[in-house]
Design a protein around this motif. Sequence first.
Motif, PDB file in Angstrom:
ATOM      1  N   GLY A  17       0.797  -1.223   0.000  1.00  0.00           N
ATOM      2  CA  GLY A  17       0.000   0.000   0.000  1.00  0.00           C
ATOM      3  C   GLY A  17       0.825   1.267   0.000  1.00  0.00           C
ATOM      4  N   ALA A  18       2.085   1.149  -0.364  1.00  0.00           N
ATOM      5  CA  ALA A  18       2.955   2.333  -0.346  1.00  0.00           C
ATOM      6  C   ALA A  18       2.532   3.354  -1.393  1.00  0.00           C
ATOM      7  CB  ALA A  18       4.407   1.915  -0.580  1.00  0.00           C
ATOM      8  N   THR A  19       2.096   2.856  -2.550  1.00  0.00           N
ATOM      9  CA  THR A  19       1.664   3.767  -3.610  1.00  0.00           C
ATOM     10  C   THR A  19       0.462   4.579  -3.162  1.00  0.00           C
ATOM     11  OG1 THR A  19       2.377   2.152  -5.245  1.00  0.00           O
ATOM     12  CG2 THR A  19       0.928   3.912  -6.012  1.00  0.00           C
ATOM     13  N   ARG A  20      -0.511   3.866  -2.628  1.00  0.00           N
ATOM     14  CA  ARG A  20      -1.709   4.547  -2.133  1.00  0.00           C
ATOM     15  C   ARG A  20      -1.338   5.612  -1.111  1.00  0.00           C
ATOM     16  NH1 ARG A  20      -7.266   4.415  -0.663  1.00  0.00           N
ATOM     17  NH2 ARG A  20      -7.755   3.114  -2.444  1.00  0.00           N
ATOM     18  N   GLU A  21      -0.476   5.234  -0.204  1.00  0.00           N
ATOM     19  CA  GLU A  21      -0.106   6.170   0.859  1.00  0.00           C
ATOM     20  C   GLU A  21       0.556   7.426   0.289  1.00  0.00           C
ATOM     21  OE1 GLU A  21       2.388   5.836   4.999  1.00  0.00           O
ATOM     22  OE2 GLU A  21       1.665   3.989   4.075  1.00  0.00           O
ATOM     23  N   ARG A  22       1.467   7.185  -0.630  1.00  0.00           N
ATOM     24  CA  ARG A  22       2.172   8.318  -1.219  1.00  0.00           C
ATOM     25  C   ARG A  22       1.218   9.200  -2.017  1.00  0.00           C
ATOM     26  NH1 ARG A  22       4.021   8.239  -5.975  1.00  0.00           N
ATOM     27  NH2 ARG A  22       4.224   5.978  -6.042  1.00  0.00           N
ATOM     28  N   ASN A  23       0.371   8.572  -2.830  1.00  0.00           N
ATOM     29  CA  ASN A  23      -0.582   9.342  -3.633  1.00  0.00           C
ATOM     30  C   ASN A  23      -1.539  10.136  -2.745  1.00  0.00           C
ATOM     31  OD1 ASN A  23       0.539   8.490  -6.018  1.00  0.00           O
ATOM     32  ND2 ASN A  23      -1.002   6.916  -6.417  1.00  0.00           N
ATOM     33  N   GLU A  24      -2.021   9.505  -1.705  1.00  0.00           N
ATOM     34  CA  GLU A  24      -2.937  10.228  -0.817  1.00  0.00           C
ATOM     35  C   GLU A  24      -2.240  11.433  -0.195  1.00  0.00           C
ATOM     36  OE1 GLU A  24      -5.061   7.963   2.046  1.00  0.00           O
ATOM     37  OE2 GLU A  24      -6.165   6.820   0.516  1.00  0.00           O
ATOM     38  N   ARG A  25      -1.002  11.239   0.202  1.00  0.00           N
ATOM     39  CA  ARG A  25      -0.268  12.336   0.807  1.00  0.00           C
ATOM     40  C   ARG A  25      -0.112  13.497  -0.169  1.00  0.00           C
ATOM     41  NH1 ARG A  25       4.800  11.791   1.056  1.00  0.00           N
ATOM     42  NH2 ARG A  25       4.674   9.514   1.066  1.00  0.00           N
ATOM     43  N   GLU A  26       0.253  13.150  -1.412  1.00  0.00           N
ATOM     44  CA  GLU A  26       0.405  14.186  -2.438  1.00  0.00           C
ATOM     45  C   GLU A  26      -0.904  14.920  -2.685  1.00  0.00           C
ATOM     46  OE1 GLU A  26       3.090  15.255  -4.139  1.00  0.00           O
ATOM     47  OE2 GLU A  26       4.347  13.959  -2.880  1.00  0.00           O
TER      48      GLU A  26
END
Lengths: 224, 224
Positions: A17-26
């Motif tokens: 879920g690293a992608t999701r986390e990064r995208n949400e943060r952005e």
Amino acid sequence: MTQRDAPVRTRGDSGNGATRERNEREILAAAERVFARHGYRGASLQDIAEQAGLPKSNVLYYMGSKRGLYIRLLERMMARWNALLDDISVEDDPAEVLEAFIRSKMELSRRHPEGSRLFAAEILGGAPFLQEYLSGELRDWVQARARIFEQWAERGLMDPVDPVWLIFLIWSATQHYADFEAQVLGITGKETLSDADVERITAFLTQVILKGCGVRSRDDRVAS
Amino acid sequence: MTQRDAPVRTRGDSGNGATRERNEREILAAAERVFARHGYRGASLQDIAEQAGLPKSNVLYYMGSKRGLYIRLLERMMARWNALLDDISVEDDPAEVLEAFIRSKMELSRRHPEGSRLFAAEILGGAPFLQEYLSGELRDWVQARARIFEQWAERGLMDPVDPVWLIFLIWSATQHYADFEAQVLGITGKETLSDADVERITAFLTQVILKGCGVRSRDDRVAS
DNA sequence: GTCTATACAAGGATAGAC
DNA sequence: GTCTATCCTTGTATAGAC
């Protein structure tokens, strides 16, 4: 029955879920900027998506709706706010508490200027999403502190000023440097406010407000 | 050649431009509300037209464009602002001048709350239309007054506080009651701020700020 | 001089391809 | 799980009827 609900991992996504986390943060960071600048209606998902470096519909994929995204940002800011100055007592020193209040408020505005402006825009627009927060939770917060200020005044530790107006004074004076940053920079001719500037402003506000309210520190009490 | 450029008068229009004048006034008032509430992008001509009680395209007929309408409102507000406290001198009494400054600023916010919020929204959004005004005309205004405050401090009439921060303090503290009205009402539980409330707030701010800056009035000078 | 009809872009949101 | 294509509404602005 081949894979159905299982997530499909691609492009080096390690599957945690690293992608999701990064995208949400952005997205959250970009959205905070855009909502702060243009208000709820004036903000566009297009603009947010571009600043987050994602296609437009991914914003909705991650956040559900414009409204939901906005509320999430407001809640994040309320949480930051609530973490401040959570317990003070009549036994505390007024000078110390008020200075800490001014200082922590300045720091919050400095650390999260977009969040501060987001809040300001919401309230400027009549606080359609924050009505109950203002007249509920925040009202209680203010009144609890107001009661303490009054008790300090009764004990002769400060002048008997209206404590609610005092809280508004501190809020407005500190937030000004985030919310009206464009004006402050234009008038002072600076590119940005340095840490040293902020320190000087904090000292100025502390001095004027404490003196203006006749706050006696413990030392003064002993001395007089 | 029948009537070509001559205006066609109907519905009791006496032919002196009264309709135009009234419609423009309605549009400006409605637009000020809508722009204040939603910012430049968030405001819609639809909304403005409805609040002015006119068909949508009449707004454009009278005002040319959304941008032009917005700029006209900003200029109207700048004019109101410029009418304030236009000449002070080193010979004036600091206490009187600062009190008049606070009072006139409170009155401006009270008389034109939408205009105040319109300005606030513009600055919150980075002041895209007001850049040169802020770093030009307004900057000069501030610095002229700052110079006088400094001279008062040199003469021992007030503490040597940074005059620019002091002006920002007065601005922020007074504007707060217009710009953050929704918050003020929510927290105090009031429906509106009465004239008496505004009077009390003005007195509070005057007292705290003057005392906080160590302003000696003429009487104090004689007495000490 | 005023208002209706309309052009054309941009808005939020969803369906379905990959 | 992510992104492209598309739907429908709303936005500003203009042309032309009255």
